[in-house]
Enzyme design. Sequence first.
Site, PDB file in Angstrom:
ATOM      1  CE  LYS A   1      -3.446  -2.563   2.694  1.00  0.00           C
ATOM      2  NZ  LYS A   1      -4.192  -2.690   3.960  1.00  0.00           N
TER       3      LYS A   1
ATOM      4  CE  LYS B   1      -3.918   1.014   5.256  1.00  0.00           C
ATOM      5  NZ  LYS B   1      -3.309   0.140   6.289  1.00  0.00           N
TER       6      LYS B   1
ATOM      7  CB  VAL C   1       5.891   4.547   9.708  1.00  0.00           C
ATOM      8  CG1 VAL C   1       4.412   4.854   9.583  1.00  0.00           C
ATOM      9  CG2 VAL C   1       6.225   4.103  11.132  1.00  0.00           C
TER      10      VAL C   1
END
Length: 318
Positions: free
Chosen positions: A103, A186, A273
């Site tokens: 993603k 998201k 991250v």
Amino acid sequence: MVISILGAGAWGTALAISLSNKHNVVLWTHNKVTFDSIKNKQESNKLPGCLIPNNVSVTLEIEETLNSELIILATPTQSIRAICQQLLNNNIKPDIPVIAVCKGIEQSTLMLPSEIIKEKLHNNSIVIFSGPSFAIEVANKLPYSMVLACYNTELGLKLMSKLQQKNLTLNFSNDIIGTQICAALKNVFAIACGIILGRNLGCNTHAILITKSMHEIRTLYKAKTGNDNIDTLLGPACLGDLVMTCTSLHSRNMSFGFKIGSSGNFQKSAAVVEGITTTKSLFNLAKKLQINLPICNAIYRLLYENATIDETILTMLK
């Protein structure tokens, strides 16, 4: 069926464990520590405590993944281009479908995973597998729901029958681009929600931010696809993934934001991250598409332009 998974992080390893119920799996990694852990202990250092079945083999050689019937890319988005080039160099067969489970948005080109794969492996069918799914829960075979997106409906339905698990509900879609947009954004919103919770601003504020996040997803979705597909926006890959990622500290992105909110500082370089790199990509993509994404812009200025946390929160909640 033999399935190859490229990328033996927590998510790739969890998928290997899950899919091994019905298929033989080849798991590729370039990390020697991870390779040794799986080879010698049947347990990954990326997913401790989860036994890896005997019909999952691990390899350091990418050419050993090319005799499979399906290839799954579980590497970070920023690595997809290089991995696809390796597959091309090793003469990947054109009849092998490639599923992306990563993603994000590539920083250098602002491309989504499917767009990168299409550019590099233009003869292979491209499939997206996305939805709310923490790796540890998938590895422990808890129930979850995912979207399998593919332009070729016949291929997509065939793959759904192959990949279906007792604990997995699969939803088919032709909306490849929309599915990936939701998955990318998201992670940035999870950082924002983590900051709100870390600052102890309450559930009301948290709910406001999630609601505003859905509006920004819709804005980019419409700009990128030209339509407003409510089935995608309200489905597992969008609303479902957003709610999960923005409400649990099991999310690395939300946990990262929580540390910022609670401590008042952060070490960006020390955090692995996805939302950090995606924030920069989204900021540039929004400028290119001439759209306004206030939350994404606020997180960008916090991470890359030294905006204060209080300034960031005020901007996000306007």
